[in-house]
Scaffold this active site. Structure first.
Site, PDB file in Angstrom:
ATOM      1  N   ASP A 173       4.456   4.313   8.961  1.00  0.00           N
ATOM      2  CA  ASP A 173       5.103   3.533   7.907  1.00  0.00           C
ATOM      3  C   ASP A 173       6.503   3.166   8.387  1.00  0.00           C
ATOM      4  OD1 ASP A 173       4.143   3.337   4.708  1.00  0.00           O
ATOM      5  OD2 ASP A 173       6.246   2.842   5.067  1.00  0.00           O
ATOM      6  N   ASN A 207      -3.439  -1.432   7.693  1.00  0.00           N
ATOM      7  CA  ASN A 207      -3.208  -1.664   6.269  1.00  0.00           C
ATOM      8  C   ASN A 207      -1.912  -2.411   5.989  1.00  0.00           C
ATOM      9  OD1 ASN A 207      -3.405  -1.088   3.308  1.00  0.00           O
ATOM     10  ND2 ASN A 207      -1.679   0.274   3.757  1.00  0.00           N
ATOM     11  N   TYR A 217       1.102 -15.488   1.910  1.00  0.00           N
ATOM     12  CA  TYR A 217       0.241 -14.306   1.854  1.00  0.00           C
ATOM     13  C   TYR A 217      -1.215 -14.691   2.104  1.00  0.00           C
ATOM     14  CZ  TYR A 217      -1.834  -9.990   0.009  1.00  0.00           C
ATOM     15  OH  TYR A 217      -2.547  -8.822  -0.151  1.00  0.00           O
ATOM     16  N   LYS A 270      -3.578 -13.456   5.187  1.00  0.00           N
ATOM     17  CA  LYS A 270      -4.798 -12.685   4.965  1.00  0.00           C
ATOM     18  C   LYS A 270      -6.040 -13.436   5.450  1.00  0.00           C
ATOM     19  CE  LYS A 270      -3.326  -8.801   3.129  1.00  0.00           C
ATOM     20  NZ  LYS A 270      -3.525  -7.501   3.800  1.00  0.00           N
ATOM     21  N   THR A 327      -1.666  -0.417  -7.730  1.00  0.00           N
ATOM     22  CA  THR A 327      -0.628   0.189  -6.904  1.00  0.00           C
ATOM     23  C   THR A 327       0.691   0.112  -7.667  1.00  0.00           C
ATOM     24  OG1 THR A 327      -0.360  -1.939  -5.789  1.00  0.00           O
ATOM     25  CG2 THR A 327      -1.797  -0.324  -4.731  1.00  0.00           C
TER      26      THR A 327
END
Length: 247
Positions: free
Chosen positions: A36, A89, A155, A159, A190
């Site tokens: 991360d 991810n 985005y 993707k 989330t």
């Protein structure tokens, strides 16, 4: 246990979907490299895994930085002696805007982290898995990678690129015993969604045929399946986990 005596790498594993995936893989016996950019969050994920008697180690990495990404596979091998699977991810979005109002910096950020980051990670992982003679990779895509994304064009473009990478590399390496798949989450609860007022969350849920928001664990379950030998004849798949949204 699906992954006993195996090792995994998960990027952006400090929270949300990435953390849920790391916890699930560890619960199935994998030793997990948690990566991360938020060191505190990454350390928390490691602590959660260790508290459940799992094995994990943290490595800081900004996936848009080639040197930092390329250090992840060697770290896994140095720490756990092997690397058998990887989950890419990491990704970022942007505030909704009409395409004419999107700045170059906003575009670059989405592309650099979400698409370039996945590409760089794939390159490093593939070099290892080719040499090893096998491995399994799951890229976290999105419904935005298979449908139109008005007002979210950076985005969506990123993707869509992740989906293309997944399919192309899957065919490229299938004969070498390496499987590459993707999971395409729908609306998942989330931190961003969880922070919304109850009415707003109910509105999102009402648009989903199953009438609920997805949970990070729903994505973790699908990811674990695709990584495992239970999916040994599956590669190049983009698995929607969306409660029927795109059915």
């Amino acid at each position: 246990m699906l992954f006993e005596n195996q090792a995994a790498l998960v990027t952006a594993a400090g929270a949300g979907i990435g953390r849920a995936i790391a916890l699930r893989l560890a619960a199935e016996g994998a030793s997990v490299v948690v990566s991360d950019v938020n060191d505190e969050a990454g350390a928390e994920t490691v602590a959660l895994i260790e508290a459940a008697n799992g094995r994990a180690a943290y490595k800081h990495a900004n996936v848009a930085d080639a040197d930092e990404v390329n250090a992840l596979v060697p770290f896994a091998i140095e720490t756990f002696g092997r690397l058998d699977m990887a989950v890419n991810n990491a990704g970022v979005g942007a505030m909704p805007k009409p395409v004419q109002d999107i700045t170059a910096a906003e575009w670059d950020r989405s592309i650099n982290v979400t698409l370039r980051g996945t590409f760089l990670a794939l390159q490093s992982q593939m070099a290892h898995f080719v040499k090893q003679g096998g491995g399994s990779i799951v890229n976290i895509a999105s419904l935005a990678g298979i449908s139109a994304t008005p007002n979210l064009t950076p985005y969506g473009a990123a993707k869509h690129g992740v989906v293309s990478l997944t399919r192309s590399v899957a065919k490229e390496c299938a004969e070498q015993g390496i499987r590459v798949n993707a999971v395409a989450p729908g609306a998942i609860e989330t931190a961003a969604l969880a922070s919304l007022p109850a009415e707003a969350k109910a509105g999102y849920a009402a648009e989903i045929p199953m009438k609920r928001l997805g949970q990070p664990e729903d994505i973790a379950n699908a990811t674990a399946f695709l990584l495992s030998d239970q999916a040994s004849f599956i590669t190049g798949v983009v698995l929607r986990v969306d409660g029927g949204t795109e059915a």
